[in-house]
Design a protein around this motif. Structure first.
Motif, PDB file in Angstrom:
ATOM      1  N   VAL A  83     -57.812   9.455 -73.543  1.00 47.28           N
ATOM      2  CA  VAL A  83     -59.272   9.448 -73.598  1.00 47.28           C
ATOM      3  C   VAL A  83     -59.785   8.086 -73.140  1.00 47.28           C
ATOM      4  O   VAL A  83     -59.320   7.056 -73.606  1.00 47.28           O
ATOM      5  CB  VAL A  83     -59.794   9.727 -75.030  1.00 47.28           C
ATOM      6  CG1 VAL A  83     -61.316   9.711 -75.061  1.00 47.28           C
ATOM      7  CG2 VAL A  83     -59.264  11.051 -75.553  1.00 47.28           C
ATOM      8  N   LEU A  84     -60.739   8.116 -72.217  1.00 44.84           N
ATOM      9  CA  LEU A  84     -61.375   6.893 -71.742  1.00 44.84           C
ATOM     10  C   LEU A  84     -62.855   6.961 -72.091  1.00 44.84           C
ATOM     11  O   LEU A  84     -63.490   7.995 -71.908  1.00 44.84           O
ATOM     12  CB  LEU A  84     -61.221   6.759 -70.218  1.00 44.84           C
ATOM     13  CG  LEU A  84     -59.784   6.751 -69.701  1.00 44.84           C
ATOM     14  CD1 LEU A  84     -59.775   6.823 -68.187  1.00 44.84           C
ATOM     15  CD2 LEU A  84     -59.060   5.510 -70.185  1.00 44.84           C
ATOM     16  N   VAL A  85     -63.403   5.852 -72.604  1.00 38.34           N
ATOM     17  CA  VAL A  85     -64.812   5.796 -72.978  1.00 38.34           C
ATOM     18  C   VAL A  85     -65.496   4.730 -72.123  1.00 38.34           C
ATOM     19  O   VAL A  85     -65.028   3.598 -72.048  1.00 38.34           O
ATOM     20  CB  VAL A  85     -64.988   5.454 -74.476  1.00 38.34           C
ATOM     21  CG1 VAL A  85     -66.467   5.361 -74.836  1.00 38.34           C
ATOM     22  CG2 VAL A  85     -64.277   6.486 -75.342  1.00 38.34           C
ATOM     23  N   PHE A  86     -66.572   5.124 -71.462  1.00 35.66           N
ATOM     24  CA  PHE A  86     -67.387   4.210 -70.664  1.00 35.66           C
ATOM     25  C   PHE A  86     -68.774   4.179 -71.287  1.00 35.66           C
ATOM     26  O   PHE A  86     -69.500   5.167 -71.246  1.00 35.66           O
ATOM     27  CB  PHE A  86     -67.465   4.666 -69.206  1.00 35.66           C
ATOM     28  CG  PHE A  86     -66.146   4.607 -68.485  1.00 35.66           C
ATOM     29  CD1 PHE A  86     -65.734   3.437 -67.875  1.00 35.66           C
ATOM     30  CD2 PHE A  86     -65.324   5.721 -68.430  1.00 35.66           C
ATOM     31  CE1 PHE A  86     -64.519   3.374 -67.202  1.00 35.66           C
ATOM     32  CE2 PHE A  86     -64.110   5.663 -67.761  1.00 35.66           C
ATOM     33  CZ  PHE A  86     -63.706   4.490 -67.150  1.00 35.66           C
ATOM     34  N   ASP A  87     -69.124   3.041 -71.859  1.00 31.12           N
ATOM     35  CA  ASP A  87     -70.398   2.895 -72.552  1.00 31.12           C
ATOM     36  C   ASP A  87     -71.408   2.228 -71.624  1.00 31.12           C
ATOM     37  O   ASP A  87     -71.263   1.061 -71.273  1.00 31.12           O
ATOM     38  CB  ASP A  87     -70.209   2.072 -73.825  1.00 31.12           C
ATOM     39  CG  ASP A  87     -71.462   1.999 -74.675  1.00 31.12           C
ATOM     40  OD1 ASP A  87     -72.467   2.679 -74.350  1.00 31.12           O
ATOM     41  OD2 ASP A  87     -71.449   1.260 -75.670  1.00 31.12           O
ATOM     42  N   GLU A  88     -72.420   2.989 -71.231  1.00 29.37           N
ATOM     43  CA  GLU A  88     -73.507   2.517 -70.374  1.00 29.37           C
ATOM     44  C   GLU A  88     -72.993   1.870 -69.091  1.00 29.37           C
ATOM     45  O   GLU A  88     -73.374   0.779 -68.716  1.00 29.37           O
ATOM     46  CB  GLU A  88     -74.448   1.600 -71.159  1.00 29.37           C
ATOM     47  CG  GLU A  88     -75.112   2.360 -72.295  1.00 29.37           C
ATOM     48  CD  GLU A  88     -76.239   1.622 -72.967  1.00 29.37           C
ATOM     49  OE1 GLU A  88     -76.621   0.533 -72.505  1.00 29.37           O
ATOM     50  OE2 GLU A  88     -76.758   2.160 -73.957  1.00 29.37           O
ATOM     51  N   ILE A  89     -72.138   2.608 -68.400  1.00 24.30           N
ATOM     52  CA  ILE A  89     -71.598   2.142 -67.127  1.00 24.30           C
ATOM     53  C   ILE A  89     -72.690   2.080 -66.062  1.00 24.30           C
ATOM     54  O   ILE A  89     -72.512   1.504 -65.000  1.00 24.30           O
ATOM     55  CB  ILE A  89     -70.432   3.049 -66.682  1.00 24.30           C
ATOM     56  CG1 ILE A  89     -69.611   2.349 -65.618  1.00 24.30           C
ATOM     57  CG2 ILE A  89     -70.936   4.419 -66.238  1.00 24.30           C
ATOM     58  CD1 ILE A  89     -68.255   2.918 -65.427  1.00 24.30           C
ATOM     59  N   ASP A  90     -73.849   2.639 -66.370  1.00 25.68           N
ATOM     60  CA  ASP A  90     -74.981   2.651 -65.435  1.00 25.68           C
ATOM     61  C   ASP A  90     -75.752   1.337 -65.426  1.00 25.68           C
ATOM     62  O   ASP A  90     -76.684   1.175 -64.637  1.00 25.68           O
ATOM     63  CB  ASP A  90     -75.937   3.790 -65.771  1.00 25.68           C
ATOM     64  CG  ASP A  90     -76.356   3.812 -67.238  1.00 25.68           C
ATOM     65  OD1 ASP A  90     -76.189   2.797 -67.950  1.00 25.68           O
ATOM     66  OD2 ASP A  90     -76.825   4.861 -67.675  1.00 25.68           O
ATOM     67  N   GLN A  91     -75.354   0.381 -66.246  1.00 23.87           N
ATOM     68  CA  GLN A  91     -76.079  -0.890 -66.348  1.00 23.87           C
ATOM     69  C   GLN A  91     -76.159  -1.566 -64.981  1.00 23.87           C
ATOM     70  O   GLN A  91     -75.161  -1.808 -64.324  1.00 23.87           O
ATOM     71  CB  GLN A  91     -75.375  -1.802 -67.348  1.00 23.87           C
ATOM     72  CG  GLN A  91     -76.053  -3.133 -67.535  1.00 23.87           C
ATOM     73  CD  GLN A  91     -75.271  -4.018 -68.494  1.00 23.87           C
ATOM     74  OE1 GLN A  91     -74.242  -3.651 -69.017  1.00 23.87           O
ATOM     75  NE2 GLN A  91     -75.778  -5.210 -68.707  1.00 23.87           N
ATOM     76  N   GLY A  92     -77.374  -1.837 -64.544  1.00 25.53           N
ATOM     77  CA  GLY A  92     -77.591  -2.594 -63.315  1.00 25.53           C
ATOM     78  C   GLY A  92     -77.431  -1.807 -62.025  1.00 25.53           C
ATOM     79  O   GLY A  92     -77.330  -2.406 -60.963  1.00 25.53           O
TER      80      GLY A  92
END
Length: 180
Positions: A83-92
């Motif tokens: 499992v991989l978690v990307f937290d707010e990868i949309d930043q910028g």
């Protein structure tokens, strides 16, 4: 290190870092330690014409997120983490790059379970499943609720993420994103 540099380098333009380059520097230690015989340094060049500098000193939050995504995509075929978690990868990042980031996340999701926290419709539309987290006060205490959306409700949510769930143009755009 050379193979990782090459693999990540192929991905960076797709993630909005067209002049970007990752360099992995292996510095031999005078004596091996429990962590190996070398120190590993990650250097990045974020734009053409600039020199590579230490990752932690030059990259913004959004750039670090995209570099981490490129690393995860490059390593996904070898990685045993389920499992991989990307937290707010949309930043910028914005819409076009968001779509490219969403495509890269979908690629990683072919081999891993991927959980992405995002506010960007272009990324959310690439998911196999869409969960909406909402906060509200319950009995004077802030609580969070999570629910799955699909079908017309998912179109509404993606349209809301685009800025206006009630606008017909936002709904059409949401439908287009989800159809990709």
């Amino acid at each position: 290190a050379d193979r990782l540099t090459k693999d990540v380098g192929k991905l960076l333009p797709r993630l909005g870092l067209s002049g970007g380059k990752l360099l992995v520097e292996l510095a031999p230690l005078s004596e091996p330690s429990a962590h190996g015989a070398e120190d590993v340094h990650f250097l990045v060049r974020l734009n053409a014409g600039l020199e590579a500098r230490p990752l932690g000193k030059v990259a913004s939050g959004g750039e670090v997120s995209r570099l981490m995504l490129a690393l995860k995509v490059a390593l996904a075929k070898h990685d045993k983490v389920p499992v991989l978690v990307f937290d707010e990868i949309d930043q910028g990042i914005g819409g076009e790059i968001g779509g490219q980031v969403g495509d890269a996340l979908a690629e990683v999701a072919k081999r891993h379970q991927v959980l992405v926290i995002t506010h960007l419709a272009q990324i959310a539309a690439c998911a196999d499943h869409h969960l909406v987290v909402s906060k509200r006060a319950k009995g004077g205490i802030a609580t969070s609720d999570v629910r799955t959306v699909d079908g017309a409700e998912r179109v509404d949510e993606v349209a809301r993420m685009l800025g206006d769930a009630e606008a017909e143009t936002a709904r059409r755009h949401a439908e287009t994103l989800l159809a990709r």
